[in-house]
Design an enzyme around this catalytic site. Structure first.
Site, short mmCIF file in Angstrom:
data_model
loop_
_atom_site.label_atom_id
_atom_site.label_comp_id
_atom_site.label_asym_id
_atom_site.label_seq_id
_atom_site.Cartn_x
_atom_site.Cartn_y
_atom_site.Cartn_z
N THR A 200 18.43 21.15 24.26
CA THR A 200 17.63 20.60 24.28
C THR A 200 17.90 20.12 25.77
O THR A 200 18.10 19.55 26.43
CB THR A 200 17.39 19.10 23.43
OG1 THR A 200 18.17 19.47 22.17
CG2 THR A 200 16.51 18.13 23.41
N ARG A 228 11.91 21.05 9.66
CA ARG A 228 12.85 19.76 9.95
C ARG A 228 12.69 19.51 11.31
O ARG A 228 11.98 20.08 11.78
CB ARG A 228 14.28 20.91 10.36
CG ARG A 228 15.47 20.20 10.55
CD ARG A 228 15.79 19.90 12.62
NE ARG A 228 16.96 19.36 12.43
CZ ARG A 228 17.67 19.32 13.66
NH1 ARG A 228 16.71 19.82 14.73
NH2 ARG A 228 18.72 19.22 13.94
N GLY A 252 21.93 18.21 20.92
CA GLY A 252 22.96 18.61 19.84
C GLY A 252 22.94 18.02 18.75
O GLY A 252 21.49 18.52 18.41
N1 ASP Z 1 19.51 17.53 19.38
C1 ASP Z 1 18.27 18.55 18.84
C2 ASP Z 1 17.94 18.40 17.78
O1 ASP Z 1 18.83 17.90 17.08
C3 ASP Z 1 19.04 20.00 18.93
C4 ASP Z 1 19.94 19.86 20.38
O2 ASP Z 1 19.64 19.38 21.54
O3 ASP Z 1 20.40 21.51 20.68
O4 ASP Z 1 16.98 18.86 17.17
#
Ligand code: ASP
Length: 362
Positions: A200, A228, A252
């Protein structure tokens, strides 16, 4: 833009003609912070942009500040770079789709000076969800729009619907689908695509006057369930800005960031006196404790405070090939010294192959 640049050059040449020298302005256009002052402004910090766009992201924010843009203008400009570049598999156009093969994007903005925020979740077919989130903030009394409502709102404001799935992302999705089970009619994938990772995008900006803003934009978990929503569009989880204190963002495993109110917690810890790095560490430790010290996922926090100190800590690090030691993951910084990638801290070593195989695709 060219005119503004011209004026700036003329201004500095004029000063030189008068024999006036300014405190080392360097090529980045803003004065370097005075040694020992402890103030490092302006400052741009981003979580972990994909390697192709890293420098372009922070530089876009810096350039926007140079042009007189607000911290929010700067954070949005930077985010657009990642959103529109098809090589970034985690953000906007060209990102990995959900389990059914289409993209649903999440984004949030938070503006320090007026303590306003906006967000969109599960938004389809729009390349720059961060701008839609900004419009939700600026043009409505709501904070978040989702799904069809968010798309309708975007169309109303002139955003064009586009297919966000590139061939590369479609191939990646197909490989995932073909390797899900041996008990289906798909043969195993012909080849494994080694798509460059990234996460992200989370952009935090502090301007010369001490005002702050933040933007987060993502495709969410790759191949996630339809509908989601992760932490990125949730104010207080994936993003939080308090103009009196600091700003923080999470990337994350969003579900854990939401449960911990990661962004908010980091800012509150800075309010209590922790440095940005200590605050990021604190959030990671809290999450690790809730998982008996063995979280089977990663979460990374970046933060900056009003003085321009910054830090980054991840739950799980990566193995440095040369030293065979655990190191944190990279994050990007742009200040008066220019763009650079720094290595954050990590609380725990990377997951083993066995641990990885025991969890869903992430
Ligand atoms: N934090 C993001 C989410 O859960 C995904 C990511 O940062 O990789 O949608």
């Amino acid at each position: 833009m060219a005119l503004q640049r011209m004026n700036r050059r003329r201004f500095f040449m004029g000063l030189a003609g008068l024999g006036i020298t300014l405190p080392s302005f360097r090529k980045t256009g803003f004065p370097r912070s005075r040694q020992g002052s402890g103030i490092n402004r302006p400052l741009v910090v981003t979580s972990n942009a994909n390697r192709f766009v890293k420098e372009a992201v922070t530089s876009a924010a810096w350039e926007a500040l140079l042009q007189g843009g607000s911290p929010l203008d700067a954070a949005i400009k930077a985010t657009h770079v990642a959103e529109m570049d098809p090589r970034d598999p985690s953000v906007g156009y060209g990102g990995d789709p959900n389990e059914e093969g289409f993209l649903q994007l999440d984004a949030a903005v938070m503006n320090g000076p007026d303590y306003e925020a906006g967000a969109v979740a599960a938004l389809e077919n729009i390349k720059t969800p961060s701008s839609v989130a900004r419009l939700v903030m600026e043009r409505t009394d709501h904070l978040m729009l989702v799904g069809k409502g968010a798309l309708k709102f975007a169309r109303l404001h002139g955003f064009k619907e586009e297919d966000l799935l590139t061939d590369e992302a479609r191939r990646h999705w197909l490989e995932w689908k073909e390797s899900l089970s041996e008990r289906d009619y798909y043969h195993p994938p012909r080849k494994r695509d080694d798509r460059d990772g990234g996460g992200t995008i989370n952009v935090l900006v502090l301007d010369a006057a001490g005002d702050m803003a933040g933007v987060t934009s993502t495709v969410g978990h790759h191949f996630k369930l339809v509908g989601r929503v992760g932490d990125s569009p949730i104010i207080g989880a994936g993003l939080y800005v308090d103009n009196d204190v600091g700003a923080a963002g999470a990337t994350g495993h969003g579900e854990e960031s939401i449960k911990t109110c990661a962004g908010f917690l980091a800012v509150e810890k800075m309010r209590e006196g922790m440095s940005p790095l200590e605050a990021c560490r604190y959030v990671c430790r809290r999450v690790a404790d809730r998982h008996r010290g063995k979280p089977m996922f990663n979460l990374k926090i970046v933060a900056l405070n009003k003085r321009g100190a910054y830090g980054c800590c991840a739950l799980r690090g990566r193995m440095d090939a040369a030293t065979k030691k655990t190191v944190g993951s990279g994050f990007s910084v742009h200040d008066a010294d220019g763009h650079r990638t720094e290595t954050g801290e990590a609380l725990l070593p990377p997951m083993t192959e066995e641990e990885r195989n025991a969890i869903p695709w992430r």
